[in-house]
Enzyme design. Sequence first.
Site, PDB file in Angstrom:
ATOM      1  N   ASP A  99      87.730  87.612 -34.774  1.00 32.11           N
ATOM      2  CA  ASP A  99      88.383  88.243 -33.647  1.00 32.11           C
ATOM      3  C   ASP A  99      89.890  88.096 -33.809  1.00 32.11           C
ATOM      4  OD1 ASP A  99      88.049  89.297 -30.806  1.00 32.11           O
ATOM      5  OD2 ASP A  99      86.082  88.426 -31.198  1.00 32.11           O
ATOM      6  N   ASP A 192      90.796  92.598 -30.333  1.00 33.53           N
ATOM      7  CA  ASP A 192      90.568  92.456 -28.896  1.00 33.53           C
ATOM      8  C   ASP A 192      91.510  93.355 -28.082  1.00 33.53           C
ATOM      9  OD1 ASP A 192      89.199  90.696 -26.863  1.00 33.53           O
ATOM     10  OD2 ASP A 192      91.266  90.237 -26.323  1.00 33.53           O
ATOM     11  N   GLU A 245      88.478  96.885 -30.092  1.00 24.32           N
ATOM     12  CA  GLU A 245      87.870  96.937 -28.767  1.00 24.32           C
ATOM     13  C   GLU A 245      88.831  97.755 -27.916  1.00 24.32           C
ATOM     14  OE1 GLU A 245      86.497  94.205 -24.987  1.00 24.32           O
ATOM     15  OE2 GLU A 245      88.413  93.945 -25.969  1.00 24.32           O
ATOM     16  N   HIS A 314      79.214  89.956 -25.998  1.00 19.93           N
ATOM     17  CA  HIS A 314      79.373  88.767 -25.161  1.00 19.93           C
ATOM     18  C   HIS A 314      79.945  89.066 -23.777  1.00 19.93           C
ATOM     19  CE1 HIS A 314      83.211  89.710 -26.839  1.00 19.93           C
ATOM     20  NE2 HIS A 314      83.797  88.889 -26.002  1.00 19.93           N
ATOM     21  N   ASP A 315      80.300  90.333 -23.525  1.00 22.04           N
ATOM     22  CA  ASP A 315      80.845  90.699 -22.212  1.00 22.04           C
ATOM     23  C   ASP A 315      79.864  91.525 -21.382  1.00 22.04           C
ATOM     24  OD1 ASP A 315      83.340  89.566 -22.792  1.00 22.04           O
ATOM     25  OD2 ASP A 315      84.108  91.428 -23.658  1.00 22.04           O
TER      26      ASP A 315
END
Length: 531
Positions: A99, A192, A245, A314-315
């Site tokens: 990430d 991110d 993302e 994960h969100d």
Amino acid sequence: MSNLKFWQDAIVYQIYPRSFMDSNNDGIGDIPGIISKLDYLKELGVDIIWLSPVYDSPNDDNGYDIRDYKAIHKDFGTMEDMDKLILEAKKRGIRIIMDLVINHTSDEHPWFIESKNPDSPYRNYYYWRDKPNNWTSFFSGSAWTKENDAYYLHLFSKKQPDLNFHNPKVLDEVKDIMHFWLKKGIAGFRCDVINVIFKNTLDDGKKRLVLTGLEHYHSTEGCHRVLKTLRKEVMDHYEAFTVGETVLVTTKQANELILPEREELDMVFGFEHMETDQINNKWFKTKFKPKKFMRTISRWQKEVYWNANYLENHDQPRSVSRFGDDKMYHKESAKMLALLNLTLKGTPYIYEGQEIGMTNAYFKSIDEYEDLESKRIYALGKKLLFPKWYRLKMLRNASRDNARQPMQWTKTGGFTLSTPWLKENPNKQDINVFDSRKDPDSILNFYKKLIKIRKNDDILKKGSFNDLYISNAIFIYERVYDGERYMIVLNMSKKIKRYPFEVYGDLVISNYPDRANVLRSYEGLMIKVSK
Ligand code: NOJ
């Protein structure tokens, strides 16, 4: 499209390190734990691991608040462990991406600590102002916090101050961090919230229900410039790729980030299909509407140059609980979703536990949650006088902790021998890797079969996508390559359905043992259509 790049020809598996495997029994997953499961991932057919943050961090947002970009968090192990992970993965033909969180740092990062001094050369690494504007943060509330006599900007929590990309020194720091990791042999980055990193102005925004200020920082020209620089000065020097993302992007905006001639990112995670069961924001859910969902996926398939296909991360809540039926049709619906995930055009991403059909957490009390976003929204709901049952329902449907429960390796959990940092799901009894490996009919074995098919198949990897039927919870599409054709038929509901038209051909894979003349609950199948 003839020659695929390695990242177009890959199955990516996302690991959320805190929840994957705990090797030292402190209740927190770690890098040696991941190493111990590499053979499992190899057996599944994984080519690339995306590792959510393992950097040193005070963990306000579970590692998305970085204190030191070149150090490993002690909970996760050491830099030697990380080097070993890269090496051990490589031995098995698995690459690792990390990430890259550069919209913000932690407020405990030395740059930010320095920047509190108005005369420091680091002052301008962040946005410090005498007065806040009216922007609101992604985690609700103002995007500004006062420290001494000034305010700093944070689009996320107040422990995540935003970096100022108007300052060329910030970009130099980012380049340096990227080189550091790429030289270690990683294969790229998941970037991110990358499309909000460059703020055009700090003027007040148009008042919006959520994210006031968005028009001043979403998909700005400055962001494109930053990405072009990082591509040219860093990424182009390695065999590596980036997946962004990108919150709230349209297909047009996605293409502006990934078309090869743009030389920015390689692919992006869109959110539109994840927004089809919500009103305005994720906390207000509507009933799942298969048609809207399928239409959105289909539009992205047709309009976007190369998709990053995902149903979980994960969100997000667990896909089987959200788009399937995790009670009556657990196996069927999880497999049907696997078919969708792995037969679309683009790179498939699987999130840890998805391959065994892990479900939402169904926590009953606020005390069971750990996620800061969930706690904030619960408190905000209280202020707004939402009843307690409703606030808990909001979390049950949409909390990020749904996806963060420890990986279910065995009937008793198998994640740790001590108390896990987040409560395990009691359904580990029935949903776990150990049992799934032995059961030929399991979700896990279905994933393995499907991945194997995809790996040796140009139609799935390179074929074009056309939708043939989207209605009545039925999704039929075809993939075509070099005169050969697959038809994928999905029933996204528990109701038994008639085929909308006759489908001929050889069955390649199905989530039912035989083929019938109706579409059964959550049935999914792929057929090779004869020439
Ligand atoms: C997106 C990440 O996926 C999420 O977990 C995080 O809270 C925010 N970005 C802020 O970094």
